[in-house]
Design a protein around this motif. Structure first.
Motif, mmCIF file in Angstrom:
data_model
loop_
_atom_site.group_PDB
_atom_site.id
_atom_site.type_symbol
_atom_site.label_atom_id
_atom_site.label_comp_id
_atom_site.label_asym_id
_atom_site.label_seq_id
_atom_site.Cartn_x
_atom_site.Cartn_y
_atom_site.Cartn_z
ATOM 1 N N LEU A 17 -44.750 11.360 25.160
ATOM 2 C CA LEU A 17 -44.755 11.201 23.712
ATOM 3 C C LEU A 17 -45.689 12.188 23.027
ATOM 4 O O LEU A 17 -45.408 12.665 21.932
ATOM 5 C CB LEU A 17 -45.143 9.771 23.360
ATOM 6 C CG LEU A 17 -44.129 8.708 23.798
ATOM 7 C CD1 LEU A 17 -44.733 7.314 23.686
ATOM 8 C CD2 LEU A 17 -42.858 8.802 22.968
ATOM 9 N N ALA A 18 -46.804 12.518 23.684
ATOM 10 C CA ALA A 18 -47.745 13.473 23.100
ATOM 11 C C ALA A 18 -47.088 14.831 22.926
ATOM 12 O O ALA A 18 -47.216 15.476 21.874
ATOM 13 C CB ALA A 18 -48.992 13.583 23.973
ATOM 14 N N ALA A 19 -46.357 15.269 23.947
ATOM 15 C CA ALA A 19 -45.671 16.558 23.861
ATOM 16 C C ALA A 19 -44.551 16.515 22.825
ATOM 17 O O ALA A 19 -44.332 17.487 22.096
ATOM 18 C CB ALA A 19 -45.114 16.946 25.228
ATOM 19 N N LEU A 20 -43.866 15.379 22.766
ATOM 20 C CA LEU A 20 -42.771 15.235 21.801
ATOM 21 C C LEU A 20 -43.291 15.372 20.379
ATOM 22 O O LEU A 20 -42.712 16.096 19.555
ATOM 23 C CB LEU A 20 -42.095 13.880 21.996
ATOM 24 C CG LEU A 20 -40.958 13.520 21.029
ATOM 25 C CD1 LEU A 20 -39.810 14.497 21.148
ATOM 26 C CD2 LEU A 20 -40.486 12.086 21.296
ATOM 27 N N LEU A 21 -44.380 14.707 20.071
ATOM 28 C CA LEU A 21 -44.934 14.783 18.722
ATOM 29 C C LEU A 21 -45.547 16.144 18.432
ATOM 30 O O LEU A 21 -45.415 16.669 17.317
ATOM 31 C CB LEU A 21 -45.982 13.684 18.518
ATOM 32 C CG LEU A 21 -45.462 12.380 17.884
ATOM 33 C CD1 LEU A 21 -44.375 11.756 18.742
ATOM 34 C CD2 LEU A 21 -46.600 11.400 17.661
ATOM 35 N N ALA A 22 -46.185 16.732 19.434
ATOM 36 C CA ALA A 22 -46.817 18.031 19.219
ATOM 37 C C ALA A 22 -45.798 19.107 18.889
ATOM 38 O O ALA A 22 -46.115 20.101 18.225
ATOM 39 C CB ALA A 22 -47.620 18.431 20.457
ATOM 40 N N ALA A 23 -44.551 18.910 19.333
ATOM 41 C CA ALA A 23 -43.501 19.905 19.098
ATOM 42 C C ALA A 23 -42.865 19.777 17.722
ATOM 43 O O ALA A 23 -42.032 20.615 17.342
ATOM 44 C CB ALA A 23 -42.422 19.778 20.171
#
Length: 327
Positions: free
Chosen positions: A185-191
């Motif tokens: 989820l962290a990577a998803l939001l960061a993108a």
């Protein structure tokens, strides 16, 4: 219609997954129903010979005005949880022709069509409001990304329909199997671009992880909007009575019904909003029985719970006997 409740009938049943069924609910007299915008839910009122009155809240899967929806129908999806007698009763007894009462739609999780871009995240049965949002965004040609997570494909309701709608903007994530891993989820939001608003519905850990990732990235709280469903009753929940001392009324609360829903069904107006024990609008002062309250909210402090002089009527309850409220 009786007050705010609408006489309805089950018009169709469809098995979506081994544990999830879709129910098409039609107005009993064929009249148009109040519109429900994406994210809206209804209260379903029914009765069990074993448990008594049952009130449950279910998101509307569709919205009137879309291609396969009609103005005199609502669609909901119910996941069977045997430890939660309400869903088991619905699965065991609801069939075409079953009569029930349903509230007008309410929306604590609205889709804001002013958003420049939307990220829709669904986990398990949390697809129900998210699917309605997806359909609305596709119909209006708005930019979005859609992610649907679950243990395996056969457990994901509406997966094929949702992916067909989302096209290249959608993806499925499976957390079961030998090579499983949790959705990053962290990577998803960061993108995401700075103008993206997130809508998430699913298990509490997933929702909390999305909010946590957003805070880590320094996002303002308004960029993440979520809905979690009220926890179902515990296996040992029992019926009890609520006495309203100032009004002189006593209301029976079934083991499958909240105090809030029992009071509302009896025509007693009380303040409420989230129905999840979070917002702090529904707490009432307790005169007797406070030492036996099972507090299930996330609003009251530990000190307030220990004092036993107030409770959130949307989720908390007694293990039997009588609760006296200053109301």
């Amino acid at each position: 219609m009786h007050g705010q409740l609408i006489d309805m009938v089950v018009a169709g049943v469809r098995q979506l997954t081994p544990r999830i069924r879709e129910y098409v609910l039609a107005s009993a007299d064929g009249s148009p129903l109040p519109r429900g915008a994406p994210g809206a839910h209804v209260e379903l009122h029914t009765h069990s010979d074993l448990s008594g009155p049952i009130v449950r809240h279910y998101s509307l899967v569709g919205g009137q005005g879309l291609a396969d929806d009609r103005a005199d129908h609502y669609r909901i999806a119910v996941q069977r949880e045997d430890r939660r007698r309400g869903s088991a009763h619905i699965h065991d007894t609801f069939a075409p022709g079953t009569k029930l009462k349903v509230s007008r739609p309410r929306n604590n999780f609205p889709l804001d069509l002013r958003d420049r871009r939307s990220l829709l995240i669904a986990g398990g049965i949390g697809i129900t409001p998210i699917y309605a949002m997806l359909r609305s965004l596709v119909r209006r040609g708005r930019p979005f990304e859609f992610v649907y997570a679950g243990r395996s494909l056969d457990q994901l309701a509406y997966a094929a329909e949702a992916m067909e709608l989302a096209g290249a903007a959608g993806r499925l994530h499976f957390s079961g199997g030998p090579a499983a891993e949790h959705l990053d989820l962290a990577a998803l939001l960061a993108a995401q671009s700075d103008d993206t608003t997130v809508y998430v519905c699913g298990p509490v850990p997933m929702i909390e992880a999305v909010h946590g990732a957003a805070r880590t990235l320094g996002w303002p709280d308004a960029r993440v909007r979520s809905e979690r469903f009220t926890a179902g009753p515990a296996p040992d929940d029992a019926s009890f009575a609520v006495e309203l001392r100032r009004t002189g009324r006593t209301v029976e609360v079934g083991r499958d019904t909240s105090i809030l829903d029992a009071l509302t069904a009896s025509g007693i107006d009380v303040l409420s909003d989230c129905r999840r024990g979070e917002c702090g609008l529904c707490p009432l002062p307790v005169l007797e029985g406070g030492e036996r309250i099972s507090h299930r909210d996330s609003y009251l402090s530990d000190e307030e719970r220990a004092a036993g002089d107030t409770l959130c009527i949307c989720v908390s309850r007694l293990p039997g006997g009588t609760l006296v409220l200053d109301a």
